[in-house]
Design a protein around this motif. Structure first.
Motif, PDB file in Angstrom:
ATOM      1  N   PRO A  62       0.810  -1.234   0.000  1.00 23.30           N
ATOM      2  CA  PRO A  62       0.000   0.000   0.000  1.00 23.30           C
ATOM      3  C   PRO A  62       0.837   1.274   0.000  1.00 23.30           C
ATOM      4  CG  PRO A  62      -0.907  -1.587   1.542  1.00 23.30           C
ATOM      5  CD  PRO A  62       0.409  -2.146   1.092  1.00 23.30           C
ATOM      6  N   SER A  63       1.927   1.294   0.776  1.00 25.33           N
ATOM      7  CA  SER A  63       2.751   2.503   0.805  1.00 25.33           C
ATOM      8  C   SER A  63       3.401   2.742  -0.551  1.00 25.33           C
ATOM      9  CB  SER A  63       3.805   2.414   1.906  1.00 25.33           C
ATOM     10  OG  SER A  63       4.753   1.396   1.639  1.00 25.33           O
ATOM     11  N   ALA A  64       3.806   1.671  -1.246  1.00 23.41           N
ATOM     12  CA  ALA A  64       4.402   1.825  -2.576  1.00 23.41           C
ATOM     13  C   ALA A  64       3.391   2.411  -3.550  1.00 23.41           C
ATOM     14  CB  ALA A  64       4.912   0.475  -3.082  1.00 23.41           C
ATOM     15  N   ILE A  65       2.139   1.917  -3.504  1.00 23.74           N
ATOM     16  CA  ILE A  65       1.100   2.434  -4.403  1.00 23.74           C
ATOM     17  C   ILE A  65       0.826   3.906  -4.126  1.00 23.74           C
ATOM     18  CG2 ILE A  65      -1.356   2.268  -4.978  1.00 23.74           C
ATOM     19  CD1 ILE A  65      -1.126  -0.762  -4.406  1.00 23.74           C
ATOM     20  N   ILE A  67       2.678   6.193  -2.385  1.00 24.72           N
ATOM     21  CA  ILE A  67       3.828   7.085  -2.577  1.00 24.72           C
ATOM     22  C   ILE A  67       4.127   7.289  -4.055  1.00 24.72           C
ATOM     23  CG2 ILE A  67       6.343   7.241  -2.252  1.00 24.72           C
ATOM     24  CD1 ILE A  67       5.845   5.913   0.520  1.00 24.72           C
ATOM     25  N   ALA A  68       3.998   6.221  -4.858  1.00 21.88           N
ATOM     26  CA  ALA A  68       4.242   6.352  -6.288  1.00 21.88           C
ATOM     27  C   ALA A  68       3.253   7.327  -6.929  1.00 21.88           C
ATOM     28  CB  ALA A  68       4.156   4.990  -6.966  1.00 21.88           C
ATOM     29  N   ARG A  69       1.989   7.217  -6.557  1.00 25.61           N
ATOM     30  CA  ARG A  69       0.978   8.103  -7.159  1.00 25.61           C
ATOM     31  C   ARG A  69       1.114   9.542  -6.674  1.00 25.61           C
ATOM     32  NH1 ARG A  69      -4.637   4.595  -7.907  1.00 25.61           N
ATOM     33  NH2 ARG A  69      -3.679   2.870  -9.058  1.00 25.61           N
ATOM     34  N   LEU A  70       1.410   9.708  -5.394  1.00 21.87           N
ATOM     35  CA  LEU A  70       1.611  11.065  -4.890  1.00 21.87           C
ATOM     36  C   LEU A  70       2.847  11.707  -5.501  1.00 21.87           C
ATOM     37  CD1 LEU A  70       0.725  10.577  -1.096  1.00 21.87           C
ATOM     38  CD2 LEU A  70      -0.619  11.811  -2.811  1.00 21.87           C
ATOM     39  N   SER A  71       3.901  10.917  -5.689  1.00 18.88           N
ATOM     40  CA  SER A  71       5.127  11.440  -6.299  1.00 18.88           C
ATOM     41  C   SER A  71       4.884  11.874  -7.738  1.00 18.88           C
ATOM     42  CB  SER A  71       6.229  10.373  -6.266  1.00 18.88           C
ATOM     43  OG  SER A  71       6.539  10.001  -4.950  1.00 18.88           O
ATOM     44  N   PRO A 232      11.759  13.031 -12.005  1.00 20.35           N
ATOM     45  CA  PRO A 232      11.080  12.413 -10.864  1.00 20.35           C
ATOM     46  C   PRO A 232       9.761  11.739 -11.217  1.00 20.35           C
ATOM     47  CG  PRO A 232      10.956  14.810 -10.734  1.00 20.35           C
ATOM     48  CD  PRO A 232      11.907  14.496 -11.840  1.00 20.35           C
ATOM     49  N   ARG A 233       8.979  12.301 -12.128  1.00 17.20           N
ATOM     50  CA  ARG A 233       7.689  11.701 -12.475  1.00 17.20           C
ATOM     51  C   ARG A 233       7.860  10.295 -13.044  1.00 17.20           C
ATOM     52  NH1 ARG A 233       3.299  15.133 -12.532  1.00 17.20           N
ATOM     53  NH2 ARG A 233       3.759  17.372 -12.483  1.00 17.20           N
ATOM     54  N   ARG A 234       8.896  10.094 -13.846  1.00 22.16           N
ATOM     55  CA  ARG A 234       9.118   8.798 -14.483  1.00 22.16           C
ATOM     56  C   ARG A 234       9.877   7.839 -13.577  1.00 22.16           C
ATOM     57  NH1 ARG A 234      13.527   8.810 -18.988  1.00 22.16           N
ATOM     58  NH2 ARG A 234      14.750   8.819 -17.058  1.00 22.16           N
ATOM     59  N   ASP A 235      10.943   8.334 -12.928  1.00 26.62           N
ATOM     60  CA  ASP A 235      11.882   7.430 -12.256  1.00 26.62           C
ATOM     61  C   ASP A 235      11.470   7.025 -10.849  1.00 26.62           C
ATOM     62  OD1 ASP A 235      13.418   7.418 -14.497  1.00 26.62           O
ATOM     63  OD2 ASP A 235      14.875   8.899 -13.781  1.00 26.62           O
ATOM     64  N   LEU A 236      10.743   7.867 -10.114  1.00 26.53           N
ATOM     65  CA  LEU A 236      10.356   7.507  -8.743  1.00 26.53           C
ATOM     66  C   LEU A 236       9.466   6.254  -8.695  1.00 26.53           C
ATOM     67  CD1 LEU A 236       9.822  10.986  -7.056  1.00 26.53           C
ATOM     68  CD2 LEU A 236      11.428   9.214  -6.328  1.00 26.53           C
ATOM     69  N   PRO A 237       8.398   6.162  -9.517  1.00 30.43           N
ATOM     70  CA  PRO A 237       7.594   4.924  -9.487  1.00 30.43           C
ATOM     71  C   PRO A 237       8.374   3.701  -9.941  1.00 30.43           C
ATOM     72  CG  PRO A 237       6.337   6.722 -10.465  1.00 30.43           C
ATOM     73  CD  PRO A 237       7.766   7.195 -10.348  1.00 30.43           C
ATOM     74  N   ARG A 238       9.221   3.826 -10.955  1.00 30.26           N
ATOM     75  CA  ARG A 238      10.004   2.690 -11.440  1.00 30.26           C
ATOM     76  C   ARG A 238      10.968   2.191 -10.370  1.00 30.26           C
ATOM     77  NH1 ARG A 238      11.915   4.330 -17.620  1.00 30.26           N
ATOM     78  NH2 ARG A 238       9.820   4.489 -18.542  1.00 30.26           N
ATOM     79  N   ALA A 239      11.647   3.113  -9.722  1.00 33.89           N
ATOM     80  CA  ALA A 239      12.598   2.733  -8.678  1.00 33.89           C
ATOM     81  C   ALA A 239      11.883   2.056  -7.516  1.00 33.89           C
ATOM     82  CB  ALA A 239      13.361   3.969  -8.187  1.00 33.89           C
ATOM     83  N   ALA A 240      10.663   2.502  -7.200  1.00 41.73           N
ATOM     84  CA  ALA A 240       9.898   1.899  -6.100  1.00 41.73           C
ATOM     85  C   ALA A 240       9.592   0.432  -6.390  1.00 41.73           C
ATOM     86  CB  ALA A 240       8.601   2.679  -5.876  1.00 41.73           C
ATOM     87  N   ILE A 383       0.748   8.511   8.954  1.00 38.09           N
ATOM     88  CA  ILE A 383      -0.669   8.843   9.118  1.00 38.09           C
ATOM     89  C   ILE A 383      -1.041   9.930   8.117  1.00 38.09           C
ATOM     90  CG2 ILE A 383      -2.393   9.806  10.694  1.00 38.09           C
ATOM     91  CD1 ILE A 383      -0.830   8.565  13.004  1.00 38.09           C
ATOM     92  N   TYR A 384      -0.170  10.923   7.988  1.00 31.49           N
ATOM     93  CA  TYR A 384      -0.412  12.000   7.023  1.00 31.49           C
ATOM     94  C   TYR A 384      -0.256  11.531   5.580  1.00 31.49           C
ATOM     95  CZ  TYR A 384      -0.425  15.468  10.793  1.00 31.49           C
ATOM     96  OH  TYR A 384      -0.741  16.208  11.904  1.00 31.49           O
ATOM     97  N   ILE A 385       0.749  10.691   5.329  1.00 31.53           N
ATOM     98  CA  ILE A 385       0.970  10.205   3.962  1.00 31.53           C
ATOM     99  C   ILE A 385      -0.248   9.427   3.473  1.00 31.53           C
ATOM    100  CG2 ILE A 385       2.320   8.597   2.554  1.00 31.53           C
ATOM    101  CD1 ILE A 385       4.771   9.389   4.236  1.00 31.53           C
ATOM    102  N   PHE A 386      -0.744   8.503   4.307  1.00 29.19           N
ATOM    103  CA  PHE A 386      -1.913   7.724   3.894  1.00 29.19           C
ATOM    104  C   PHE A 386      -3.172   8.583   3.879  1.00 29.19           C
ATOM    105  CE2 PHE A 386       0.746   4.058   5.443  1.00 29.19           C
ATOM    106  CZ  PHE A 386       0.926   3.506   4.185  1.00 29.19           C
ATOM    107  N   GLY A 387      -3.221   9.611   4.741  1.00 22.71           N
ATOM    108  CA  GLY A 387      -4.345  10.543   4.680  1.00 22.71           C
ATOM    109  C   GLY A 387      -4.355  11.300   3.364  1.00 22.71           C
ATOM    110  N   ALA A 388      -3.187  11.774   2.928  1.00 22.99           N
ATOM    111  CA  ALA A 388      -3.094  12.437   1.625  1.00 22.99           C
ATOM    112  C   ALA A 388      -3.386  11.450   0.504  1.00 22.99           C
ATOM    113  CB  ALA A 388      -1.699  13.041   1.456  1.00 22.99           C
ATOM    114  N   GLY A 389      -2.935  10.197   0.687  1.00 24.37           N
ATOM    115  CA  GLY A 389      -3.210   9.173  -0.312  1.00 24.37           C
ATOM    116  C   GLY A 389      -4.693   8.884  -0.431  1.00 24.37           C
ATOM    117  N   PHE A 390      -5.424   8.919   0.695  1.00 22.64           N
ATOM    118  CA  PHE A 390      -6.868   8.698   0.671  1.00 22.64           C
ATOM    119  C   PHE A 390      -7.559   9.782  -0.152  1.00 22.64           C
ATOM    120  CE2 PHE A 390     -11.194   8.508   2.330  1.00 22.64           C
ATOM    121  CZ  PHE A 390     -11.401   7.131   2.402  1.00 22.64           C
TER     122      PHE A 390
END
Length: 458
Positions: A62-65, A67-71, A232-240, A383-390
């Motif tokens: 879940p954190s990977a999903i 963080i990748a989308r927020l990034s 960052p838009r391309r490489d952050l999700p790939r690296a994750a 808590i904030y990261i997943f709140g922003a993700g929600f």
């Protein structure tokens, strides 16, 4: 022309975009894979396999999903600070970043204390006697801590090679340990005869669950330095994705290797990997491998500390640009482009915390205090990261990650068996957490009263 009051000074140089996909993969590996968690998992027994899988499915994925989308949506320098600011406003963004910054003041000392203990095995039987001795562990940890901070002063162009060295060493260590376990297991059988795949219910196991979940944090670190990533838009999700799969396999396979070489009760949560190397090398009659493995453990831990320092010092810089910390935090070194004020503040704070945690405790208990406080302070930003993700990313992933986060925070308050005094342990954990949170609230309130920032975020 005079500068308006409240405007931070313009940096002499901006952050330099030094990082490619390869650098981010090594960065993530150094941030996620902590060799001490393998030892802690093996110490808990074969039941930790189930805990690894649960943590990977319900927290790491879940954190990977999220963080990748927020990034991808918010690629600015600052990562979680920017995400929380967009979702909940400036005050919560500050508290999120403040807690994460504090957690990384606590994290390098505890990580290095484990690393110093493991590296002591280079000295063979003589070094092993000093691995958890306070008179050796504390000065050695302080020395390496200061070297790590000072080396980061020269920017990511230098630091990224330390990540590459640390990340490569990590997987070489895993390969060597697994090879020793495979050969020893075929020749002599596994030392751990009974592999109970369900964790034994106990307070120690509950406390350890929070550490298992904490072993999977780290993907959130790279977005903090997104202003220094070329794409960052391309490489952050790939690296994750790449580093996430590799890290999960590493944890599970190396835990199994340790249990082939040693019984759970023989494994130290701090120095277990080095113990496994010694046991495997002794069985096969090649003691030089254990010495080489201990040396590489030192390189891997150094790379990991360097990665966390690099990411963490960028948070106060971004907050300084928003005028919620003293303007000095918004300054970059005119030659190296590094947030040197943030580096110095973190160095002094980490040094003081390491010394305070030692008061009245054994090395192992002091280490546990640092681990538990680090877990709590690190999970509060989640808590904030997943709140922003929600709000901005995936709701199901955010709900799963948030549930694990809250459970891990609650379980971190349980004292380990080797605690000298439970009331003192709880006072340090609860009191330290409340004090640091209150300090963050006071700092924000003071600077918020001066009016909104005029400098852009990131």
């Amino acid at each position: 022309m005079s500068t308006p009051v409240g405007t931070p000074p313009a940096p002499a140089v901006g952050p330099r975009r030094e990082l490619r996909l390869r650098d981010l993969v090594f960065f993530n590996i150094c941030a996620i894979v902590s060799l001490r968690w393998v030892a802690a998992a093996a110490h808990a027994g074969a039941g930790s396999f189930l805990l690894w899988i649960i943590a990977a499915l319900f927290f790491f994925l879940p954190s990977a999903i999220v963080i990748a989308r927020l990034s991808e949506r918010f690629p600015e320098q600052g990562g979680m600070y920017v995400w929380t600011k967009r979702a909940f406003g400036d005050r919560h963004a500050f508290l999120c970043a403040w807690s994460y910054f504090v957690s990384n003041i606590l994290y390098p000392p505890s990580l290095l204390m484990a690393g110093v203990g493991m590296t002591a095995y280079v000295g063979g039987a003589f070094g092993q006697r000093f691995a958890e001795e306070r008179a050796f562990a504390v000065p050695a940890t302080l020395a390496v801590l200061w070297i790590a901070f000072l080396s980061n002063f020269f920017g990511l162009k230098i630091a990224k090679w330390l990540w590459a060295l640390g990340g490569s060493s990590t997987f070489i260590i895993g390969a060597v340990l697994c090879a020793l376990a495979a050969i020893a297991g075929v020749r002599f059988g596994a030392v751990s005869r009974h592999w109970d795949l369900f964790p034994h219910p106990s307070l120690d196991t509950l406390n350890f669950w929070s550490q298992i979940a904490f072993a999977f944090v780290g993907l959130e670190l790279a977005p903090i330095v997104s202003g220094e990533i070329r794409n960052p838009r391309r490489d952050l999700p790939r690296a994750a994705v790449i580093s996430g799969i590799g890290s999960t396999l590493f944890y599970i396979v190396c835990t199994a290797a340790l249990l082939v070489l040693l019984k759970p009760e023989q494994i130290s949560p701090m120095t277990g990997l080095a113990q496994g190397g010694v046991a495997g090398a002794a069985k096969l009659g090649v003691p030089a491998i254990a010495i080489a493995l201990a040396a590489m453990l030192g390189l891997a831990v150094a790379g990991q500390v360097d990665a966390w320092i690099a990411g963490n010092t960028r948070l106060p810089y971004v907050i300084g640009l928003d005028n919620y910390l003293p303007q000095a935090f918004a300054r970059l070194h005119p030659r190296w482009g590094t947030p040197y004020v943030s580096l110095l503040v973190q160095l002094v704070s980490a040094t003081l915390f390491l010394l305070m945690a030692q008061l009245g405790e054994t090395v192992r208990a002091a280490y546990q205090i640092m681990v538990d406080m680090t877990v709590i302070a690190t999970f509060i930003p989640f808590i904030y990261i997943f709140g922003a993700g929600f709000r901005f990313a995936n709701r199901m992933a955010s709900f799963c990650g948030l549930a694990v986060t809250l459970i891990a925070i609650a379980l971190s308050f349980l004292p380990p068996p080797e605690t000298a005094s439970v009331p003192i342990f709880e006072a340090k954990i609860v009191g330290g957490t409340v004090l640091l949170a209150a300090l963050g609230w006071v700092i924000f309130s003071r600077y918020d009263a001066r009016g909104p920032a005029t400098a852009p975020c990131g």
